[in-house]
Design a protein around this motif. Structure first.
Motif, mmCIF file in Angstrom:
data_model
loop_
_atom_site.group_PDB
_atom_site.id
_atom_site.type_symbol
_atom_site.label_atom_id
_atom_site.label_comp_id
_atom_site.label_asym_id
_atom_site.label_seq_id
_atom_site.Cartn_x
_atom_site.Cartn_y
_atom_site.Cartn_z
ATOM 1 N N THR A 126 -0.035 -3.161 0.745
ATOM 2 C CA THR A 126 0.875 -4.053 1.531
ATOM 3 C C THR A 126 2.309 -3.388 1.304
ATOM 4 O O THR A 126 2.717 -3.206 0.362
ATOM 5 N N SER A 127 3.098 -3.180 2.368
ATOM 6 C CA SER A 127 4.464 -2.866 2.554
ATOM 7 C C SER A 127 5.223 -3.490 1.494
ATOM 8 O O SER A 127 6.179 -2.651 0.892
ATOM 9 N N THR A 128 5.368 -4.614 1.139
ATOM 10 C CA THR A 128 6.233 -5.416 0.440
ATOM 11 C C THR A 128 5.936 -5.088 -0.885
ATOM 12 O O THR A 128 6.773 -5.053 -1.807
ATOM 13 N N VAL A 157 5.978 -2.178 -1.788
ATOM 14 C CA VAL A 157 6.749 -1.038 -2.357
ATOM 15 C C VAL A 157 8.283 -1.149 -1.826
ATOM 16 O O VAL A 157 8.841 -0.358 -1.381
ATOM 17 N N GLY A 158 8.771 -2.406 -1.300
ATOM 18 C CA GLY A 158 9.966 -2.836 -0.936
ATOM 19 C C GLY A 158 10.154 -2.675 0.502
ATOM 20 O O GLY A 158 11.513 -2.637 0.733
ATOM 21 N N VAL A 159 9.082 -2.372 1.279
ATOM 22 C CA VAL A 159 9.391 -2.309 2.753
ATOM 23 C C VAL A 159 8.787 -3.622 3.467
ATOM 24 O O VAL A 159 7.815 -3.969 3.404
ATOM 25 N N GLU A 160 9.682 -4.106 4.411
ATOM 26 C CA GLU A 160 9.560 -5.082 5.235
ATOM 27 C C GLU A 160 8.771 -4.834 6.560
ATOM 28 O O GLU A 160 9.205 -3.775 7.163
ATOM 29 N N SER A 161 7.918 -5.528 6.875
ATOM 30 C CA SER A 161 7.327 -5.234 8.228
ATOM 31 C C SER A 161 8.220 -5.780 9.503
ATOM 32 O O SER A 161 8.999 -6.567 9.387
ATOM 33 N N PRO A 162 8.087 -4.841 10.798
ATOM 34 C CA PRO A 162 9.053 -5.182 11.636
ATOM 35 C C PRO A 162 8.801 -6.509 12.263
ATOM 36 O O PRO A 162 9.474 -7.282 13.101
ATOM 37 N N GLU A 163 7.601 -7.118 11.819
ATOM 38 C CA GLU A 163 6.952 -8.388 12.512
ATOM 39 C C GLU A 163 6.449 -9.291 11.434
ATOM 40 O O GLU A 163 5.350 -8.819 10.836
ATOM 41 N N ALA A 164 6.879 -10.399 10.888
ATOM 42 C CA ALA A 164 6.680 -11.004 9.677
ATOM 43 C C ALA A 164 5.175 -11.401 9.784
ATOM 44 O O ALA A 164 4.318 -11.364 8.879
ATOM 45 N N GLU A 165 4.578 -11.836 10.999
ATOM 46 C CA GLU A 165 3.280 -12.171 11.222
ATOM 47 C C GLU A 165 2.186 -11.150 10.809
ATOM 48 O O GLU A 165 0.980 -11.612 10.727
ATOM 49 N N TRP A 166 2.727 -9.840 10.698
ATOM 50 C CA TRP A 166 1.851 -8.807 10.405
ATOM 51 C C TRP A 166 1.263 -8.971 9.129
ATOM 52 O O TRP A 166 0.274 -8.568 8.830
ATOM 53 N N GLY A 167 1.841 -9.643 8.162
ATOM 54 C CA GLY A 167 1.416 -9.854 6.712
ATOM 55 C C GLY A 167 1.020 -8.616 6.060
ATOM 56 O O GLY A 167 1.560 -7.684 6.327
ATOM 57 N N ARG A 184 1.965 4.136 2.682
ATOM 58 C CA ARG A 184 1.445 5.159 1.840
ATOM 59 C C ARG A 184 2.733 5.835 1.451
ATOM 60 O O ARG A 184 3.440 6.608 2.079
ATOM 61 N N THR A 185 3.093 5.859 0.182
ATOM 62 C CA THR A 185 4.440 6.600 -0.222
ATOM 63 C C THR A 185 3.758 8.014 -0.565
ATOM 64 O O THR A 185 2.605 8.323 -0.851
ATOM 65 N N LEU A 186 4.606 9.106 -0.323
ATOM 66 C CA LEU A 186 4.441 10.270 -0.663
ATOM 67 C C LEU A 186 5.095 10.957 -1.611
ATOM 68 O O LEU A 186 6.173 10.332 -2.121
ATOM 69 N N SER A 187 5.152 12.334 -2.062
ATOM 70 C CA SER A 187 5.896 12.824 -2.802
ATOM 71 C C SER A 187 7.294 12.782 -2.685
ATOM 72 O O SER A 187 8.042 12.655 -3.984
ATOM 73 N N ALA A 188 7.776 12.764 -1.715
ATOM 74 C CA ALA A 188 9.130 12.699 -1.261
ATOM 75 C C ALA A 188 9.940 11.022 -1.553
ATOM 76 O O ALA A 188 11.152 11.028 -1.562
ATOM 77 N N HIS A 189 9.131 10.353 -1.827
ATOM 78 C CA HIS A 189 9.568 8.807 -1.865
ATOM 79 C C HIS A 189 10.263 8.647 -3.134
ATOM 80 O O HIS A 189 9.913 9.175 -4.126
ATOM 81 N N THR A 190 11.212 7.761 -3.202
ATOM 82 C CA THR A 190 12.020 7.392 -4.204
ATOM 83 C C THR A 190 12.165 5.825 -4.121
ATOM 84 O O THR A 190 12.033 5.154 -2.985
ATOM 85 N N PRO A 191 12.128 5.193 -5.345
ATOM 86 C CA PRO A 191 12.122 3.827 -5.555
ATOM 87 C C PRO A 191 13.176 2.801 -4.546
ATOM 88 O O PRO A 191 13.006 1.718 -4.165
#
Length: 172
Positions: free
Chosen positions: A130-132, A134-144, A150-157
């Motif tokens: 679920t996006s939240t 990893v600190g990412v908000e959905s473009p549409e709140a109702e998607w929940g 999916r974070t990958l090797s280049a991801h930072t917190p």
């Protein structure tokens, strides 16, 4: 079966595949939304040819997945979808092979994260959460919980914020 990059000569087969895969979700007599979305993604500046893949066997396209440029704040990321497999080849590993291939390709291209809207039962097997989480908000709140990352090797917190899909996803 092998996975390869999609090319313009595959487009008619991709559209037929999308029609077959999503026909049951479209109103009777209407073309599935995913066909026009994919046409517009191919034509957009956000189209990433290296992340547009098909599964092929004996000259027939069995599956398709596309990744297009997206953003988390100012950070470039990738939005996945549509993912489709011909009805007669569903539940045979084609979709899984496409997912593993696109995750690997995106990681090799130093994409920090992939985002998608989809089944909370299917996509977690590929490391989606679920996006939240990893600190990412959905473009549409109702998607929940259906909006997943999916974070990958280049991801930072510090790569947090609201996800923005490629422009064609904004069409009605």
């Amino acid at each position: 079966m092998y996975i390869r990059r999609e090319c313009p000569s595959d487009r008619d087969a991709v559209y037929s595949l999308l029609d077959a895969a999503f026909a049951d979700q479209a109103p009777p007599g209407e073309t599935p939304y995913e066909i026009e979305l994919t046409r517009q993604l191919f034509a957009s500046d956000e189209y990433l040819p290296k992340l547009s893949l098909v599964a092929e066997a004996d000259g027939e396209i069995l599956g398709f997945v596309i990744g297009t440029r997206g953003w988390v704040g100012e950070v470039e990321a990738v939005g996945l979808g549509p993912l489709a497999v011909t009805p007669e080849n569903q539940r045979s590993g084609v979709g899984s092979a496409l997912m593993h291939a696109i995750i690997g390709a995106a990681d090799a291209l130093d994409v920090p994260l992939l985002a998608l809207l989809g089944s909370t039962e299917y996509y977690p097997r590929f490391g989606f959460v679920t996006s939240t989480k990893v600190g990412v908000e959905s473009p549409e709140a109702e998607w929940g919980a259906h909006f997943q990352i999916r974070t990958l090797s280049a991801h930072t917190p510090d790569q947090v914020g609201t996800f923005k899909y490629a422009a064609p996803f904004d069409m009605p």
